[in-house]
Motif scaffolding. Structure first.
Motif, mmCIF file in Angstrom:
data_model
loop_
_atom_site.group_PDB
_atom_site.id
_atom_site.type_symbol
_atom_site.label_atom_id
_atom_site.label_comp_id
_atom_site.label_asym_id
_atom_site.label_seq_id
_atom_site.Cartn_x
_atom_site.Cartn_y
_atom_site.Cartn_z
ATOM 1 N N LEU A 320 0.814 -1.212 0.000
ATOM 2 C CA LEU A 320 0.000 0.000 0.000
ATOM 3 C C LEU A 320 0.850 1.265 0.000
ATOM 4 C CD1 LEU A 320 -2.908 -0.972 2.422
ATOM 5 C CD2 LEU A 320 -3.032 -0.649 -0.046
ATOM 6 N N VAL A 380 -4.721 0.642 -7.555
ATOM 7 C CA VAL A 380 -5.952 0.297 -6.867
ATOM 8 C C VAL A 380 -7.124 0.679 -7.771
ATOM 9 C CG1 VAL A 380 -7.405 0.799 -4.867
ATOM 10 C CG2 VAL A 380 -4.942 0.559 -4.579
ATOM 11 N N LEU A 386 -9.850 2.023 -0.326
ATOM 12 C CA LEU A 386 -9.157 2.557 0.842
ATOM 13 C C LEU A 386 -10.122 2.951 1.946
ATOM 14 C CD1 LEU A 386 -6.599 4.822 -1.066
ATOM 15 C CD2 LEU A 386 -6.364 2.415 -0.420
ATOM 16 N N ALA A 392 -7.097 -2.397 4.758
ATOM 17 C CA ALA A 392 -6.408 -1.302 4.076
ATOM 18 C C ALA A 392 -6.642 0.021 4.796
ATOM 19 C CB ALA A 392 -6.889 -1.205 2.625
ATOM 20 N N VAL A 396 -3.599 2.374 6.136
ATOM 21 C CA VAL A 396 -3.398 3.675 5.499
ATOM 22 C C VAL A 396 -3.513 4.812 6.511
ATOM 23 C CG1 VAL A 396 -4.453 5.291 3.863
ATOM 24 C CG2 VAL A 396 -4.018 2.933 3.165
#
Length: 464
Positions: A320, A380, A386, A392, A396
């Motif tokens: 990520l 993505v 997200l 995720a 993030v």
């Protein structure tokens, strides 16, 4: 959209008559900006030669998909590609790396001189005395990704574009998502390019009814209807999609509903090919199980994540870091090259990446490398990933410090490289160097080689 393409080309040519050949195509995500530019505007422009376009003998074309890498390097690589200006190898900047450094300093003369040299060579081939005019059209696709770069880089890139357009032989076409127009409008050189050039609002594909129903009809599929309200799943999808940036999610959700229908038929022992029309139905319960239009992609991602081994799952943070960026309005997706994401065939990130690609959580693309060849990129599929994928989202949200330090180092490194690596532009002792040193110690494998070299040069000077 033939009429829109014709108007776009005519607007670009009119602005080119005053050395301001800049065309901005603005629209929502999924509105067809890229396809309009690539499949309609560029081909039509390439056919416009002769007296009505300044005695143009030939159009060359360079296509840049911005995001993930240094924007000057991406542009330089595209300019060296076949069909653009491979003759740049004979210029004062004979490699893509050298040209990228020159462009970052505002040096566009190598590009202009290459076009002039090609024109003189063409004149000699046909036996004429007058130099033929060779023009270049530069497509900057997904221009919104430039705003992931430090503000200083954006300013210099915009100034460079003004200088390219000002040569009178280079036209620039840029595609921009409408939700990034505010960032565009904060850059004076970009505003000036737009005001002197041309602006086209690409209408959204708002007839989602046809997008939802026509492919289903062609495949002999139907949509379940609610017995109480009489509303069909197709009506639910159309209503949910009538917001900005929904087309990619709609495509993803329709694909998942189709897969769920096929799996249901398989469980009943009825292959799709031999099923009855009343069995080929996209179901309301399946849609609810997916969590609606936005929830679908997050749910599928979480299920795919749970299926893979623990070692591959542990690689998600590293993956990520390459696939997201901190933007003005939170974290946004960005493309990354295969080489940046995976180091070897046994890298656990590869297993994770392939699973996410298989489920269309991550999508593949292509890019131009510095050697002019084609490379594979990954991105993505939608920023809803997200927001709605729990694993995720948690990872993030913890990236704030990392991306702040990364952005600071990128800004300093770009300034240092543009100055021919002057020692006085290395990181100074104190907090900037300490934070960069910590970034290097914790995330060396995630950093681009140019950033590693810059931090190490700064540390070496400090140790002297």
């Amino acid at each position: 959209r033939d009429g829109l393409a014709v108007r776009s080309v005519e607007a670009l040519l009119r602005s080119g008559a005053t050395r301001s050949a800049f065309l901005l195509l603005v629209g929502e995500s999924g509105s067809g900006k890229s396809s309009l530019a690539r499949a309609a505007v560029l081909p039509r422009l390439s056919r416009r030669i002769g007296a009505d376009v300044g005695q143009t003998a030939e159009w060359r074309c360079a296509v840049v998909t911005l995001g993930g890498e240094d924007p000057f390097s991406l542009l330089a690589a595209a300019l060296f590609a076949e069909g653009a200006l491979p003759e740049l190898v004979e210029s004062d900047e004979p490699t893509a790396a050298a040209l990228a450094r020159a462009l970052a300093r505002g040096g566009v003369s190598a590009v202009r001189r290459s076009l002039e040299r090609i024109g003189r060579a063409l004149a000699r081939e046909v036996g004429g005395e007058e130099t033929r005019v060779i023009r270049l059209v530069l497509l900057l696709d997904q221009f919104e990704n430039i705003f992931q770069s430090p503000a200083e880089v954006v300013d210099r890139y915009a100034q460079m574009l003004s200088e390219l357009v000002g040569t009178g032989v280079i036209a620039v076409v840029a595609t921009l998502r409408i939700d990034h127009y505010e960032a565009f409008a904060r850059v004076p050189h970009l505003v000036s390019l737009k005001e002197k050039g041309a602006f086209v609002d690409v209408p959204s594909l708002r007839d989602f009814g046809d997008i939802v129903r026509l492919p289903a009809k062609a495949a002999a599929l139907s949509f379940e209807r609610d017995e109480t309200t009489g509303e069909g799943l197709d009506d639910v999808l159309v209503r949910a999609a009538d917001v900005g940036d929904a087309l990619p999610l709609l495509q993803f959700t329709l694909d998942r509903l189709y897969r769920m229908m096929v799996a249901r038929l398989d469980r009943l022992g009825r292959p799709l090919a031999t099923s009855r029309p009343d069995e080929r139905v996209l179901g309301l319960a399946d849609y609810a199980a997916l969590g609606g239009l936005e929830g679908a992609i997050g749910l599928v991602a979480e299920r795919a994540f749970e299926r893979i081994d623990a070692v591959a799952r542990a690689a998600l943070p590293a993956l990520l870091k390459k696939l997201v960026r901190k933007g003005d309005r939170g974290f946004v997706a960005r493309p990354a090259s295969a080489e940046d994401l995976v180091s070897s065939d046994d890298d656990p990130r590869l297993r994770l990446l392939l699973e996410l690609v298989r489920e269309r959580i991550v999508v593949q693309g292509v890019s131009t490398r510095e050697d002019g060849g084609r490379g594979t990129t990954f991105r993505v599929a939608h920023e809803a990933v997200l927001r709605t994928w729990p694993a995720a989202r948690t990872i993030v949200e913890g990236f704030d410090t990392y991306f702040r330090r990364l952005r600071d180092v990128e800004t300093s490194e770009t300034r240092w490289r543009a100055s021919d690596e002057a020692d006085d532009l290395l990181l100074p002792p104190g907090l900037p160097l300490a934070e960069a040193s910590s970034l290097l110690a914790d995330y060396r494998d995630d950093l681009e080689p140019r950033l590693v070299r810059f931090i190490e040069a700064s540390l070496a000077r400090d140790a002297q």
